[in-house]
Motif scaffolding. Structure first.
Motif, mmCIF file in Angstrom:
data_model
loop_
_atom_site.group_PDB
_atom_site.id
_atom_site.type_symbol
_atom_site.label_atom_id
_atom_site.label_comp_id
_atom_site.label_asym_id
_atom_site.label_seq_id
_atom_site.Cartn_x
_atom_site.Cartn_y
_atom_site.Cartn_z
ATOM 1 N N UNK A 33 33.493 37.640 15.297
ATOM 2 C CA UNK A 33 32.910 36.729 16.285
ATOM 3 C C UNK A 33 33.281 35.271 16.024
ATOM 4 N N UNK A 34 33.633 34.930 14.779
ATOM 5 C CA UNK A 34 33.982 33.545 14.473
ATOM 6 C C UNK A 34 35.490 33.352 14.327
ATOM 7 N N UNK A 35 36.256 34.274 14.881
ATOM 8 C CA UNK A 35 37.710 34.209 14.729
ATOM 9 C C UNK A 35 38.370 33.446 15.872
ATOM 10 N N UNK A 36 39.537 32.914 15.585
ATOM 11 C CA UNK A 36 40.330 32.249 16.618
ATOM 12 C C UNK A 36 40.772 33.254 17.681
ATOM 13 N N UNK A 37 40.975 34.497 17.250
ATOM 14 C CA UNK A 37 41.419 35.535 18.176
ATOM 15 C C UNK A 37 40.407 35.740 19.302
ATOM 16 N N UNK A 38 39.117 35.654 18.986
ATOM 17 C CA UNK A 38 38.095 35.821 20.015
ATOM 18 C C UNK A 38 38.129 34.645 20.996
ATOM 19 N N UNK A 39 38.278 33.446 20.463
ATOM 20 C CA UNK A 39 38.360 32.265 21.332
ATOM 21 C C UNK A 39 39.554 32.370 22.265
ATOM 22 N N UNK A 40 40.685 32.830 21.735
ATOM 23 C CA UNK A 40 41.882 32.967 22.569
ATOM 24 C C UNK A 40 41.713 34.064 23.613
ATOM 25 N N UNK A 41 40.987 35.128 23.260
ATOM 26 C CA UNK A 41 40.725 36.202 24.224
ATOM 27 C C UNK A 41 39.854 35.703 25.362
ATOM 28 N N UNK A 42 38.861 34.879 25.035
ATOM 29 C CA UNK A 42 37.988 34.310 26.062
ATOM 30 C C UNK A 42 38.776 33.369 26.969
ATOM 31 N N UNK A 43 39.639 32.556 26.380
ATOM 32 C CA UNK A 43 40.463 31.642 27.174
ATOM 33 C C UNK A 43 41.376 32.409 28.122
ATOM 34 N N UNK A 44 41.965 33.483 27.614
ATOM 35 C CA UNK A 44 42.899 34.265 28.429
ATOM 36 C C UNK A 44 42.213 34.907 29.628
ATOM 37 N N UNK A 45 40.920 35.230 29.498
ATOM 38 C CA UNK A 45 40.177 35.890 30.572
ATOM 39 C C UNK A 45 39.453 34.903 31.483
ATOM 40 N N UNK A 46 39.559 33.614 31.192
ATOM 41 C CA UNK A 46 38.795 32.606 31.926
ATOM 42 C C UNK A 46 39.457 32.278 33.264
ATOM 43 N N UNK A 47 38.770 32.577 34.361
ATOM 44 C CA UNK A 47 39.299 32.294 35.695
ATOM 45 C C UNK A 47 39.432 30.800 35.967
ATOM 46 N N UNK A 48 38.731 29.968 35.191
ATOM 47 C CA UNK A 48 38.704 28.538 35.461
ATOM 48 C C UNK A 48 39.706 27.759 34.618
ATOM 49 N N UNK A 49 40.490 28.440 33.799
ATOM 50 C CA UNK A 49 41.355 27.733 32.851
ATOM 51 C C UNK A 49 42.374 26.825 33.546
ATOM 52 N N UNK A 50 42.831 27.212 34.743
ATOM 53 C CA UNK A 50 43.827 26.393 35.436
ATOM 54 C C UNK A 50 43.261 25.037 35.869
ATOM 55 N N UNK A 51 41.942 24.920 35.923
ATOM 56 C CA UNK A 51 41.334 23.670 36.374
ATOM 57 C C UNK A 51 41.477 22.552 35.345
ATOM 58 N N UNK A 52 41.765 22.908 34.095
ATOM 59 C CA UNK A 52 41.925 21.894 33.058
ATOM 60 C C UNK A 52 42.999 20.874 33.444
ATOM 61 N N UNK A 53 44.037 21.330 34.144
ATOM 62 C CA UNK A 53 45.139 20.442 34.510
ATOM 63 C C UNK A 53 44.725 19.399 35.545
ATOM 64 N N UNK A 54 43.549 19.567 36.151
ATOM 65 C CA UNK A 54 43.093 18.613 37.166
ATOM 66 C C UNK A 54 42.350 17.415 36.553
ATOM 67 N N UNK A 55 42.215 17.423 35.235
ATOM 68 C CA UNK A 55 41.439 16.376 34.575
ATOM 69 C C UNK A 55 42.254 15.657 33.503
ATOM 70 N N UNK A 56 41.890 14.391 33.270
ATOM 71 C CA UNK A 56 42.485 13.624 32.188
ATOM 72 C C UNK A 56 41.597 13.824 30.960
ATOM 73 N N UNK A 57 42.039 14.653 30.049
ATOM 74 C CA UNK A 57 41.224 14.987 28.883
ATOM 75 C C UNK A 57 41.277 13.849 27.872
ATOM 76 N N UNK A 58 40.124 13.297 27.465
ATOM 77 C CA UNK A 58 40.129 12.215 26.467
ATOM 78 C C UNK A 58 40.774 12.693 25.162
ATOM 79 N N UNK A 59 41.440 11.796 24.485
ATOM 80 C CA UNK A 59 42.079 12.139 23.217
ATOM 81 C C UNK A 59 41.043 12.160 22.092
ATOM 82 N N UNK A 60 41.195 13.111 21.173
ATOM 83 C CA UNK A 60 40.310 13.162 20.012
ATOM 84 C C UNK A 60 40.490 11.916 19.160
ATOM 85 N N UNK A 61 41.700 11.418 19.110
ATOM 86 C CA UNK A 61 42.024 10.143 18.469
ATOM 87 C C UNK A 61 43.262 9.604 19.164
ATOM 88 N N UNK A 62 43.536 8.301 19.054
ATOM 89 C CA UNK A 62 44.610 7.699 19.859
ATOM 90 C C UNK A 62 45.952 8.413 19.773
#
Length: 272
Positions: A33-62
């Protein structure tokens, strides 16, 4: 691309906790449950993932690439939609060109510009177009609704609210009870989790509503649909029914169920 009409996991989430769903999915895929593989599986199944490209994501650092940043503060301020700058600039240019005539000039005459988003706002909150109005800020709208629905008396003046309510909501409640001459320490009764627990149990919320209904000292129940501090989603239907059965008005701050830029507030009177 068109927006999905329904997320495939909405029904599951409504009936179980996120932890239970993640555990079930990890078990099915035979991964931790705490693996990267699970996170990637959730991302792959996410119908909303394409919407990320519609936003300017703030940078974690410059120096960090935007596509490697995970932004989790949408509850406070969402990422900037790519089209926002153009929409704002168009209206500023219109102001410069037309001045006061911009109130009555297409496209988007300012005198009725709020009506242009009614259809989308209604879809967002699951209401009819005639039932929504986009106006003011969340706190201002809550104050306006409290004027109508918080009618305290000398003996019936308390407001039941969850502990760690959103700060501006709590400030609003404190202002309201002070305006009516009451002490917030006495007038604001908080729903607290059980010792050792982080979230509230529905049965405990209902028990406290009934307790104060029997005491005859509560004028209003005020809660958020999703608790911003813990992420807990409350059982709105069950809790609302309990308050109505006790003839107590109950208000729901639904700002976190929509988004901070489209705040919503709803108060259900006991007779509705």
């Amino acid at each position: 691309p068109a927006l999905p009409t329904r997320h495939p996991r909405v029904t599951t989430l409504a009936m179980s906790s996120p932890r239970a769903e993640l555990t079930a999915l990890a078990t099915k895929k035979k991964i931790d449950t705490d693996s990267r593989a699970l996170a990637e599986a959730l991302d792959a199944a996410d119908e909303f993932s394409h919407l990320r490209s519609r936003f300017q994501i703030p940078r974690a650092k410059p120096s960090a690439p935007r596509d490697e940043t995970i932004y989790l503060c949408g509850n406070s301020l969402g990422a900037l939609p790519n089209g926002t700058k153009k929409y704002v600039t168009d209206q500023i240019d219109k102001w410069g060109e037309l001045g006061v005539d911009g109130h009555f000039t297409d496209p988007l005459p300012w005198v009725s510009i709020d009506e242009s988003v009614n259809k989308g706002a209604a879809r967002l909150v699951g209401a009819k177009e005639v039932e929504v109005c986009v106006m003011n800020t969340l706190t201002v709208n809550l104050h306006l609704m409290m004027v109508s629905f918080y009618r305290p008396t000398k003996t019936k003046f308390k407001i039941l609210v969850e502990a760690k309510a959103f700060p501006s909501d709590m400030h609003m409640l404190q202002s309201q009870v002070k305006f009516h001459g009451f002490d917030p320490e006495e007038a604001l009764v908080k729903f607290e989790p059980r010792e050792g627990e982080a979230t509230l149990r529905t049965e405990d919320i209902i028990a406290k509503i009934k307790e104060h209904a029997e005491a005859g000292d509560v004028a209003l129940v005020m809660m958020s649909g999703v608790q911003y501090y813990t992420g807990q989603r409350f059982d709105i239907k069950t809790i609302t029914k309990a308050a109505r059965d006790c003839q107590i008005p109950i208000g729901w701050d639904l700002g976190k169920e929509t988004n901070p830029q489209a705040p919503a507030a709803r108060i259900a009177a006991p007779t509705l």
